[in-house]
Design an enzyme around this catalytic site. Sequence first.
Site, PDB file in Angstrom:
ATOM      1  N   ASP A  35      -7.803  -5.338  -0.605  1.00 53.38           N
ATOM      2  CA  ASP A  35      -8.230  -6.177  -1.737  1.00 53.38           C
ATOM      3  C   ASP A  35      -7.904  -7.646  -1.570  1.00 53.38           C
ATOM      4  OD1 ASP A  35      -7.473  -3.343  -3.584  1.00 53.38           O
ATOM      5  OD2 ASP A  35      -9.448  -4.288  -3.540  1.00 53.38           O
ATOM      6  N   HIS A  50       0.859  -1.192   0.000  1.00 55.45           N
ATOM      7  CA  HIS A  50       0.000   0.000   0.000  1.00 55.45           C
ATOM      8  C   HIS A  50       0.888   1.232   0.000  1.00 55.45           C
ATOM      9  CE1 HIS A  50      -3.200   2.800   1.126  1.00 55.45           C
ATOM     10  NE2 HIS A  50      -4.022   1.850   0.703  1.00 55.45           N
TER      11      HIS A  50
END
Length: 380
Positions: free
Chosen positions: A317, A266
């Site tokens: 996700d 991320h």
Amino acid sequence: MSDAAANPLKAGLEDVVVSTSDICFIDGHKGRLLYRGFDVDDLVAQSTFEEVTYLLWYGKLPSRKELDAHVKALSSTANRKLPPKLITMLRQLPKKTTPMEVLRTGVSALSAFDPDAADNSREATLRKSIRLTAQMPTLVAAWERIRRGKPVVAPNPKLSLSGNFLYMMTGKKPTELATKTFDVALILHADHEFNASTFAARVTAATLSDVHSGVVSGIGALKGPLHGGANEQVMLMVQKIKDPAKADAWIRQALADKARIMGFGHRVYRVEDPRAKHLKRLALELGQQAGSTVNIQILDIMAGVVSAAKHIFPNVDLYSGAAYASMGISTDQFTPIFAMSRVAGWAAHILEQHGNNRLIRPRSDYTGATDAKYVPLAER
Ligand code: SDX
């Protein structure tokens, strides 16, 4: 060099602060996520997606009266239904058209039917945000039915946004667990500061363009596999691995091949994404209810290997697709579901941008030629 070159270039605008906002706070080091100051863990435990949309748009938790009115607006058939001419338009599309392409096209077309399309006032933008949040699930479900040659299911105003979506997708009322799980997934995806799709929506709003255009910008950006499209890619990876006994070797080979492992890493979080633990729990519960937790077993093995080897951690996700798959939702619907939730955040940021606007127009550090001489075609 241009005068813009004075600022040091940060690839991908990494850590570049472009403006203030009081909608969403992310602590990348502690793994915290707040919507208008409320920890997402508390909202998952006590709130609903409908209430979270109110919180994001109005900046406070609603009273009972305010929430009832808000839920009524989001549930009304008038706001949920699609114009019949739009459904006719959808039927002209090739059946192979991906759900994200249909969503991008359908949201754009919805502005043509929206009574407030030409009005960019805060009140009109709020009305359009309610309609878009109510219509996007209907749009996603309508395409699911059309592309499978099944009758389109009309929205049921008695069901919550989550329950109604699952009902329109299958024609059957969903279980309590599926509805609750789906609602939590929508809460978790609703906003995330200046992520790529939200920033795209803000850049569009900053030209004083409208909320439909801002949401179409957001959908276009979310579609990419480095952003919202990752959840679909994770499930395709799990389907390739199939057997938990093969997962360790498969993921180690992928890392050795320097592959980008979807669902991990991320730009802001330096620890596990705080949303991942909730989605993992939901995916496990639903997998147990559906009678198979193979997908979760594979994901857990991958998480152990990737975190240890690369010190990059599960993001939002990684587990979301496993939860949706256990509800019988097809893989290419995962990103549209992300968009159905994130429209709440996009709308909040569009409202905030319009409320205190300056055109967003960065510079480039020009590195091309500065004295090129034009050569006539005959001499080239
Ligand atoms: C979302 O921004 C948001 O808030 C987004 C989001 C939201 O709610 O809106 O949280 C939703 O988009 C989550 C992210 C979904 N995307 C993926 O899962 C795709 C896989 N992840 C990566 O592509 C990556 O982690 C990004 C794109 C998410 C972030 O990438 P950065 O910050 O640009 O980091 P980078 O590509 O510069 O990588 C830094 C290092 C590199 O190693 P080196 O080449 O320097 O040795 O980390 C490695 C990368 O190779 N790395 C990965 C990796 N992510 C980073 N290596 C393998 N697999 C990965 N997933």
